[in-house]
Design a protein around this motif. Structure first.
Motif, PDB file in Angstrom:
ATOM      1  N   THR A 311       0.824  -1.206   0.000  1.00  0.00           N
ATOM      2  CA  THR A 311       0.000   0.000   0.000  1.00  0.00           C
ATOM      3  C   THR A 311       0.860   1.259   0.000  1.00  0.00           C
ATOM      4  O   THR A 311       0.574   2.223  -0.721  1.00  0.00           O
ATOM      5  CB  THR A 311      -0.939  -0.003   1.217  1.00  0.00           C
ATOM      6  OG1 THR A 311      -1.754  -1.176   1.188  1.00  0.00           O
ATOM      7  CG2 THR A 311      -1.813   1.228   1.236  1.00  0.00           C
ATOM      8  N   HIS A 312       1.911   1.253   0.801  1.00  0.00           N
ATOM      9  CA  HIS A 312       2.805   2.416   0.852  1.00  0.00           C
ATOM     10  C   HIS A 312       3.457   2.662  -0.500  1.00  0.00           C
ATOM     11  O   HIS A 312       3.504   3.818  -0.974  1.00  0.00           O
ATOM     12  CB  HIS A 312       3.870   2.202   1.926  1.00  0.00           C
ATOM     13  CG  HIS A 312       4.944   3.253   1.912  1.00  0.00           C
ATOM     14  ND1 HIS A 312       4.782   4.484   2.489  1.00  0.00           N
ATOM     15  CD2 HIS A 312       6.210   3.238   1.363  1.00  0.00           C
ATOM     16  CE1 HIS A 312       5.886   5.201   2.314  1.00  0.00           C
ATOM     17  NE2 HIS A 312       6.761   4.461   1.646  1.00  0.00           N
ATOM     18  N   TRP A 315       1.014   4.153  -3.208  1.00  0.00           N
ATOM     19  CA  TRP A 315       0.601   5.544  -3.083  1.00  0.00           C
ATOM     20  C   TRP A 315       1.773   6.523  -2.971  1.00  0.00           C
ATOM     21  O   TRP A 315       1.601   7.716  -3.242  1.00  0.00           O
ATOM     22  CB  TRP A 315      -0.299   5.709  -1.854  1.00  0.00           C
ATOM     23  CG  TRP A 315      -1.634   5.086  -2.029  1.00  0.00           C
ATOM     24  CD1 TRP A 315      -1.985   3.798  -1.754  1.00  0.00           C
ATOM     25  CD2 TRP A 315      -2.807   5.716  -2.538  1.00  0.00           C
ATOM     26  NE1 TRP A 315      -3.291   3.569  -2.043  1.00  0.00           N
ATOM     27  CE2 TRP A 315      -3.838   4.733  -2.531  1.00  0.00           C
ATOM     28  CE3 TRP A 315      -3.105   7.003  -3.003  1.00  0.00           C
ATOM     29  CZ2 TRP A 315      -5.134   5.013  -2.977  1.00  0.00           C
ATOM     30  CZ3 TRP A 315      -4.391   7.276  -3.433  1.00  0.00           C
ATOM     31  CH2 TRP A 315      -5.386   6.292  -3.423  1.00  0.00           C
ATOM     32  N   ASN A 316       2.954   6.042  -2.556  1.00  0.00           N
ATOM     33  CA  ASN A 316       4.092   6.950  -2.339  1.00  0.00           C
ATOM     34  C   ASN A 316       5.296   6.616  -3.208  1.00  0.00           C
ATOM     35  O   ASN A 316       6.276   7.370  -3.196  1.00  0.00           O
ATOM     36  CB  ASN A 316       4.527   6.910  -0.867  1.00  0.00           C
ATOM     37  CG  ASN A 316       3.427   7.322   0.072  1.00  0.00           C
ATOM     38  OD1 ASN A 316       3.159   8.504   0.282  1.00  0.00           O
ATOM     39  ND2 ASN A 316       2.766   6.326   0.666  1.00  0.00           N
ATOM     40  N   THR A 342      -4.770  -2.228  -1.397  1.00  0.00           N
ATOM     41  CA  THR A 342      -4.001  -1.123  -1.963  1.00  0.00           C
ATOM     42  C   THR A 342      -4.908  -0.055  -2.570  1.00  0.00           C
ATOM     43  O   THR A 342      -4.421   1.024  -2.934  1.00  0.00           O
ATOM     44  CB  THR A 342      -3.024  -1.642  -3.036  1.00  0.00           C
ATOM     45  OG1 THR A 342      -3.768  -2.342  -4.042  1.00  0.00           O
ATOM     46  CG2 THR A 342      -2.004  -2.583  -2.414  1.00  0.00           C
ATOM     47  N   ARG A 345      -5.655   4.297   0.730  1.00  0.00           N
ATOM     48  CA  ARG A 345      -4.347   4.823   1.092  1.00  0.00           C
ATOM     49  C   ARG A 345      -3.995   4.519   2.551  1.00  0.00           C
ATOM     50  O   ARG A 345      -2.832   4.342   2.888  1.00  0.00           O
ATOM     51  CB  ARG A 345      -4.321   6.340   0.863  1.00  0.00           C
ATOM     52  CG  ARG A 345      -2.951   6.957   1.068  1.00  0.00           C
ATOM     53  CD  ARG A 345      -2.872   8.337   0.458  1.00  0.00           C
ATOM     54  NE  ARG A 345      -1.515   8.841   0.488  1.00  0.00           N
ATOM     55  CZ  ARG A 345      -1.096   9.920  -0.153  1.00  0.00           C
ATOM     56  NH1 ARG A 345      -1.984  10.623  -0.911  1.00  0.00           N
ATOM     57  NH2 ARG A 345       0.133  10.324  -0.083  1.00  0.00           N
TER      58      ARG A 345
END
Length: 541
Positions: A311-312, A315-316, A342, A345
């Motif tokens: 997920t991190h 989004w990043n 995912t 956020r």
């Protein structure tokens, strides 16, 4: 010709004899006795010297005529003097010079004995065992040579046979259980035992054959000698709480459950946090700790990062701030996580009811760690290229893949590893409402205390049982090391200095037993301000 003969006896004492050569053979003329310390030895040697110098022994007739020495009946005349010199006056009686019979570092012994008693170890009513623990701290040596160390401390050492019987008592009478109970009481009174740290190490033997305990196994030092695995449980300050001994081929993951359950049963604990490194990470261990009602914090392997941090990364991207923490979940077994997570956020908040097939995972990014990881990865990349180009010998190396017999650089694996550089993960079953993510990371970093205790036991205390062969002797040796480690850690905590520096300061303070005009007197050492403050700091608060 007669001479003084000194010989070591089976009991560890030193026998003093007067011997002579008769027909090329040695003959014992007189046995004066056996000494167990330097003072007794000095007195026996002095007695032997007096016997050899006895005037009543007579002289040997060599058939020579002695020459009569000339003597002057009248002294040479001397000029008259008006003033009598000081040398002609009657001199006062000289004070006889003191003769030092022996000296001992009894201040050091008494200081360590007081710490030993303050920890509650005096519940073991065995002076020989206590002396062996103190001798292990002052100068680790063999059981046979321990009497020399104790004699230097002002103690009359027991015989070698008595010391061996003390080791048997330590094993058969469960001295380790008594010490562990006293250690737990001390740690609970002076600190916090709600969180304990666990790690293992190996101790090798210079032996040719294996037995039931000493076996060849995995060694971080890449040794092929028989070894044993030692597990150590300490509190968050590094004070020892429990020690265990396992077969040399025992996997590290198979040692944590027995020692933790023994610790839990001994002290009737129902709730505590166990912290261990990634080497203890296995699904069976985590399930066993969870089933026992214990909470844990265990290091995670980097191979789990792509799934845990999906997920991190979605989004990043690869960007992360120094010190950034991601609180997420990780699968308990082979069952994967929800791929649709995912889409959101925010990371899921782990609870055992909501995620019965997952654990809580805390990941932290550090820029300093990333720089170190990137340096290591670049070194591995250069090595892989050398292997592919034939500069290095053809052997397995990271980032080298083989396809149709040809070696090639695995660019995808290298890129993936660089993406994960700087990340470190921690798996736990403690909910966020009980322990924040930052505290999880901080608690895991306390593992350096157990590593420090291992370094102390392996270097300062020389825990490797060089002279022990049977399992009972090895277990008794580790019990002595366990008690010595507890005393040494207490000395360091109370004085704020290393045990080596502590010994360097107190060991030169020696009391002396002197003989003055036939009277034997004991002179205490002179204590300075530093020594006085150090002894005061050792007293329990």
């Amino acid at each position: 010709m007669a001479w003084i003969r000194r010989v070591r006896t089976k009991s560890g004492a030193t026998a003093v004899q007067i011997a002579e050569s008769v027909g090329g053979r040695r003959r014992i003329v007189r046995h004066l006795g056996s000494a167990r310390d330097e003072a007794e030895l000095g007195l026996l040697i002095a007695q032997a010297e007096e016997l050899l110098a006895d005037d009543r022994q007579g002289t040997l007739d060599l058939g020579l005529t002695p020459t009569v020495a000339k003597s002057r009946m009248i002294p040479d005349p001397s000029p008259a003097r008006l003033v009598t010199e000081q040398s002609d006056r009657q001199r006062p009686d000289r004070v006889p010079r003191a003769r030092v019979i022996k000296s001992a570092a009894n201040v050091l012994y008494e200081a360590l004995a007081d710490v030993y008693a303050s920890l509650g170890f005096d519940v073991i009513d065995d002076d020989v065992f206590r002396d062996l623990v103190i001798a292990r701290i002052v100068e680790p040596t063999s059981l046979l040579d321990a009497d020399r160390v104790l004699a230097d401390l002002g103690r009359t050492a027991a015989s070698h046979s008595t010391r061996k019987r003390a080791l048997r008592r330590a094993h058969t009478n469960a001295f380790r259980d008594l010490i562990a109970t006293a250690c737990f009481t001390h740690a609970a009174t002076n600190g916090d035992v709600s969180l304990v740290l666990y790690d293992t190490t190996t101790l090798y033997f210079e032996a040719e054959k294996e037995d039931d305990l000493r076996k060849v196994g995995y060694s971080k030092e890449r040794r092929v000698d028989p070894q044993i695995v030692v597990g150590l449980l300490v509190d968050r300050t590094g004070f020892p709480l429990e020690i265990g001994c396992y077969e040399g081929n025992q996997a590290e993951t198979a040692t944590i459950i027995p020692i933790v359950k023994a610790f839990q049963a001994r002290h009737q604990l129902s709730d505590m946090v166990v912290v261990a490194d990634a080497g203890m990470l296995s699904a069976a261990n985590l399930h066993a700790l969870d089933d026992a009602g214990l909470r844990f914090i265990v290091g995670s392997r980097l191979t789990k990062a792509p799934s845990d941090l999906a997920t991190h990364f979605a989004w990043n991207g690869d960007h992360a701030e120094d010190g950034q923490i991601v609180d997420t979940v990780t699968p308990r077994g082979k069952r994967p996580l929800d791929p649709n997570r995912t889409d959101r956020r925010s990371e899921p908040v782990w609870t055992p009811e909501q995620f019965p097939h997952a654990w809580r995972a805390v990941w932290q990014y550090r820029r300093k760690r990333a720089l170190r990881d990137e340096q290591t990865l670049n070194a591995q990349r250069n090595r892989a290229i050398d292997v592919i180009e034939g500069i290095r010998a053809q052997k397995s190396a990271r980032f080298v893949k083989t396809k149709s017999g040809a070696k090639d650089f695995d660019e995808a694996a290298y890129t993936r590893a660089m993406t994960l550089s700087g990340w470190k993960g921690y798996v736990t079953n403690i909910e966020r409402s009980i322990m924040p993510a930052a505290e999880v990371v901080e608690s895991y970093h306390d593992l350096w205390h157990v590593e420090r205790s291992f370094r102390m036991s392996k270097t300062d205390l020389r825990a490797r049982p060089m002279f022990a062969r049977t399992r009972d002797a090895i277990e008794a040796h580790l019990t002595i090391v366990f008690a010595a480690l507890a005393v040494s850690r207490t000395v360091q905590d109370r004085t704020g200095m290393s045990i080596r520096r502590f010994l360097r300061i107190l060991k030169p303070l020696r009391s002396a037993v002197v003989e003055i005009n036939g009277t034997i007197t004991t002179l205490p050492p002179a204590l300075g301000d530093v020594e006085t403050q150090l002894l005061d700091a050792l007293k329990p608060q």
